[in-house]
Write a protein that holds these residues in place. Structure first.
Motif, PDB file in Angstrom:
ATOM      1  N   ARG A  13       0.837  -1.206   0.000  1.00 33.80           N
ATOM      2  CA  ARG A  13       0.000   0.000   0.000  1.00 33.80           C
ATOM      3  C   ARG A  13       0.874   1.258   0.000  1.00 33.80           C
ATOM      4  O   ARG A  13       0.623   2.198  -0.731  1.00 33.80           O
ATOM      5  N   ARG A  14       1.934   1.224   0.821  1.00 34.69           N
ATOM      6  CA  ARG A  14       2.819   2.411   0.886  1.00 34.69           C
ATOM      7  C   ARG A  14       3.403   2.754  -0.480  1.00 34.69           C
ATOM      8  O   ARG A  14       3.759   3.886  -0.749  1.00 34.69           O
ATOM      9  N   HIS A  15       3.523   1.736  -1.340  1.00 36.06           N
ATOM     10  CA  HIS A  15       4.123   1.980  -2.659  1.00 36.06           C
ATOM     11  C   HIS A  15       3.094   1.925  -3.789  1.00 36.06           C
ATOM     12  O   HIS A  15       3.456   1.790  -4.959  1.00 36.06           O
ATOM     13  N   ILE A  20      -1.697  -6.213  -5.892  1.00 34.93           N
ATOM     14  CA  ILE A  20      -0.970  -7.486  -5.996  1.00 34.93           C
ATOM     15  C   ILE A  20      -1.611  -8.579  -5.120  1.00 34.93           C
ATOM     16  O   ILE A  20      -1.498  -9.770  -5.416  1.00 34.93           O
ATOM     17  N   VAL A  21      -2.296  -8.197  -4.050  1.00 34.54           N
ATOM     18  CA  VAL A  21      -2.890  -9.220  -3.174  1.00 34.54           C
ATOM     19  C   VAL A  21      -4.397  -9.371  -3.420  1.00 34.54           C
ATOM     20  O   VAL A  21      -5.124  -9.890  -2.576  1.00 34.54           O
ATOM     21  N   ARG A  22      -4.869  -8.959  -4.602  1.00 30.98           N
ATOM     22  CA  ARG A  22      -6.329  -8.960  -4.807  1.00 30.98           C
ATOM     23  C   ARG A  22      -6.928 -10.361  -4.903  1.00 30.98           C
ATOM     24  O   ARG A  22      -8.123 -10.536  -4.761  1.00 30.98           O
ATOM     25  N   PHE A  23      -6.107 -11.376  -5.139  1.00 24.61           N
ATOM     26  CA  PHE A  23      -6.655 -12.741  -5.204  1.00 24.61           C
ATOM     27  C   PHE A  23      -6.405 -13.514  -3.899  1.00 24.61           C
ATOM     28  O   PHE A  23      -6.564 -14.730  -3.857  1.00 24.61           O
ATOM     29  N   PHE A 197       2.519  -0.240 -12.663  1.00 22.69           N
ATOM     30  CA  PHE A 197       1.970  -1.168 -11.670  1.00 22.69           C
ATOM     31  C   PHE A 197       2.609  -2.544 -11.833  1.00 22.69           C
ATOM     32  O   PHE A 197       2.748  -3.041 -12.954  1.00 22.69           O
ATOM     33  N   MET A 198       2.954  -3.138 -10.693  1.00 17.72           N
ATOM     34  CA  MET A 198       3.531  -4.485 -10.738  1.00 17.72           C
ATOM     35  C   MET A 198       2.521  -5.448 -11.339  1.00 17.72           C
ATOM     36  O   MET A 198       1.309  -5.265 -11.188  1.00 17.72           O
TER      37      MET A 198
END
Ligand code: UTP
Length: 485
Positions: A13-15, A20-23, A197-198
Motif C-alpha cells: 500500500r505504501r508503494h 498485488i494481493v487482490r486474489f 503497476f507491478m
C-alpha cells in the motif's frame, strides 16, 4: 521469519501496489506463502525509484559533446615486446593461483528458445557437447598448463539454478572438482505495466525477471563469492558470457595486460564489420569510458562515421569479455546505488482482473536490467582494451539461424579447426567454393590454441573422410549427433 499478510499489504500500500494481493482470498496456504516470499524479496525503494525515473517520466537522453574511440591494444602476437611481457605477467599470475573464472549464465535465452539453461545447449555438431562442457574443458587445459586450480563462479538465476546444478552433477562436473564450481544466484526484479503497476505472473506469483548481467556485481558480494575468492588468494576474475562458445575462458595475455596496467576492469574488443552491427561500442564520452549499445547508435551519429575505406572509425565492438579485480567488484558494490538501470519494453505474461493468465501479442510493460559493462564508468584509470581475432574468440549464440546463431558458430568453428588440421598437413575435404564439407570438433582439453594443436598433432593419424571429433586425449570421439555445417 516470513513477513505476515498484514505487513506485506502495508508495504504494498505504501508503494501504491496493493492490487498485488487482490486474489488473496482465493489462494491456498502454499500459494499464500509463495506470494509472501515474492513480496518480501522486493526492494521497494529501488523499484519505486525505477518506476518514477524510467517509466512515469521519460529520462532525458544522455548527451555527449565529444565521443572518441578508445585506444586499443592490437591482438597479441608472439615476439612483440608488450605482448611477451603481458604473457609473462599473466602466466605468473596463473601459476601463483591468483586467477578464477566467472560466467554469467542466468539469462532466459528467449531468442534461442531453449527450455533449459543456455549453457546446457548441445552446441557440438558431432558430439552434442554442451557450452558448459566446452568451457570446463578450457579451464582444465589452463589448470594442466599452469599447475593451478581456477575456481569457476557460475551466476545462475532463480529460473535455472536447480537445473544448472543438476546438469553439472549428471556430467560429473565435466572433470572439474565439484568444490571448484561455485554457483551463485542473481536477484530478480519485478516487471511493471506501462503505468508502473507491478504485474502478477500467476495469482500467487509476481511477474519478475533476472536483474541483468550487471546483477553479477551485487550477487558476487552478497552471496559471499568475493570472500570465497579472497580466502583462496584469487584477486583476478576472467568474466565471460555462457553463450560465447569460442572464447578462451581465461587468456594469459589478457590477464597480463590487466596486471601490467594496474587495471580494475579490462575489456576485449573485436573489430566491427560494419557500422550497424548489433554490438555495443567501447568509447570515451566526454572523457568517461562507456560502452554504447547498438540500439543507441542513431542518437550518436559520430559512431556511424567511417574511414575512406568504409570501415567504422569506432570499430571497438564489445564481445563482453572482461577481467575484473575482486577489489573492484567490491568497490562498485559500495557505490551500487549509482549503477545505471535500463528498461526494456517487452511482452510480459500477466493475470488479468478475471484471474486469467494472458500472453500479450505486443509489448505491454517493462523489465528492468543492469549491464555489467556499465561498471566500466567506475574505473579510475585509462581503459585497457585488447583486440581479439574475432573468429577464434567470439561466436555468440543468440538465435538458431542467421547472424550470431548456432548455425553460424558451428560453421565458423569448423572452419577454424579445419585450418589447424591443414597446418598439421591434413587434406580437409572442401567443396568447390572452399567450404569445409564435414563438421569438425576439437576438444579444448586436447588443444586450445593452434600452436598447442600442432605440438601434439604429429602423434596421431585422424581419418578425414567424414565428421571428425577429436577428444581430450587426441582420440576420435563417438558421433552422437551430426549437424551439417
Ligand atoms: P543476453 O542479453 O544475450 O540474454 O545475455 P539471454 O538470456 O542469453 O538471451 P535472450 O536475450 O533472452 O534471448 C548475455 C549473457 O548474459 C547472461 C546470459 O545468460 C548470457 O550469458 N545474463 C543475461 C545473465 O546472466 N543474467 C541476466 O539477467 C541476463
Amino acid at each position: 521469519m516470513m513477513i505476515t499478510y498484514t505487513e506485506a499489504r502495508d508495504r504494498l500500500r505504501r508503494h501504491g501496489q496493493e492490487h498485488i494481493v487482490r486474489f488473496w482470498d482465493q489462494l491456498n496456504d502454499t500459494e499464500r506463502a509463495t506470494l509472501l516470499t515474492d513480496i518480501e524479496q522486493v526492494d521497494f525503494e529501488l523499484l519505486t525509484g525505477l518506476i518514477n525515473e524510467l517509466v512515469l517520466t521519460e529520462p532525458a537522453p544522455e548527451y555527449f559533446d565529444c565521443i572518441e574511440p578508445v585506444d586499443v591494444i592490437p591482438p597479441p602476437e608472439p615476439g612483440r615486446p608488450d605482448a611477451d611481457e603481458a604473457l609473462e605477467a599473466g602466466e605468473a599470475a596463473l601459476r601463483a593461483g591468483r586467477v578464477g573464472a566467472m560466467v554469467v549464465a542466468g539469462g532466459q535465452g528467449t531468442r534461442l528458445g531453449c527450455s533449459g539453461p543456455k549453457g546446457a545447449y548441445p552446441i557440438g555438431p558431432i558430439t552434442g557437447k554442451s557450452l558448459f562442457e566446452y568451457h570446463a574443458g578450457k579451464i582444465l587445459n589452463i589448470q594442466d598448463r599452469y599447475g593451478c586450480v581456477a575456481p569457476w563462479y557460475i551466476m545462475v538465476s532463480e529460473a535455472n539454478h536447480a537445473e544448472t546444478r543438476q546438469f553439472f552433477e549428471e556430467h560429473d562436473y565435466f572433470g572439474l572438482e565439484p568444490d571448484q564450481t561455485v554457483f551463485f544466484q542473481q536477484a530478480m526484479v519485478p516487471c511493471v505495466d506501462e503505468a508502473g503497476f507491478m504485474l502478477l505472473d500467476q495469482r500467487h506469483r509476481l511477474a519478475r525477471n533476472p536483474n541483468g548481467h550487471g546483477g553479477a556485481i551485487p550477487a558476487m558480494v552478497e552471496s559471499g563469492i568475493c570472500g570465497h575468492a579472497k580466502e583462496r588468494g584469487i584477486d583476478i576474475l576472467s568474466y565471460f558470457q555462457v553463450d560465447n562458445w569460442a572464447l578462451n575462458v581465461i587468456d594469459p595475455h589478457f590477464v597480463g595486460y590487466h596486471l601490467l596496467h594496474g587495471a580494475e576492469m579490462s575489456s576485449k574488443a573485436h573489430r566491427k564489420r560494419k557500422v550497424r552491427e548489433n554490438v555495443g561500442i567501447h568509447c570515451m564520452c566526454d572523457g568517461e569510458y562507456r560502452v554504447i549499445e547498438y540500439s543507441e547508435l542513431d542518437r550518436f551519429p559520430q559512431l556511424l562515421e567511417t574511414d575512406a575505406g568504409g570501415n567504422p572509425l569506432h570499430f571497438a565492438g564489445n564481445p563482453a569479455i572482461h577481467v575484473l579485480s575482486v577489489d573492484f567488484i567490491e568497490k562498485v558494490y559500495r557505490n551500487y546505488r549509482e549503477f545505471p538501470w535500463h528498461k526494456a519494453h517487452k511482452k510480459i505474461a500477466y493475470v488479468n482482473e478475471a484471474g486469467e493468465r494472458v500472453l500479450p501479442q505486443s509489448p505491454n510493460g517493462y523489465k528492468f536490467e543492469t549491464f555489467v559493462f556499465d561498471a566500466l564508468r567506475f574505473i579510475r584509470h585509462d581503459p585497457v582494451v585488447v583486440e581479439i581475432h574475432r573468429k577464434n574468440e567470439y561466436t555468440p549464440i543468440k538465435e538458431l539461424a542467421g547472424s550470431n546463431s548456432v548455425e553460424e558458430a558451428r560453421r565458423l568453428r569448423t572452419q577454424w579447426w579445419a585450418e589447424w588440421l591443414e597446418a598439421a598437413g591434413y587434406a580437409v575435404p572442401r567443396d568447390k567454393d572452399g567450404r569445409v564439407l564435414y563438421p569438425i570438433e576439437i576438444s579444448p582439453r586436447f588443444a586450445m590454441t593452434k600452436d598447442e594443436f600442432l605440438r601434439k598433432a604429429n602423434s596421431f593419424s585422424w581419418p578425414m573422410d567424414g565428421p571428425l571429433a577429436i577428444g581430450p586425449e587426441g582420440e576420435v570421439e563417438t558421433v552422437r549427433a551430426v549437424q551439417s555445417v
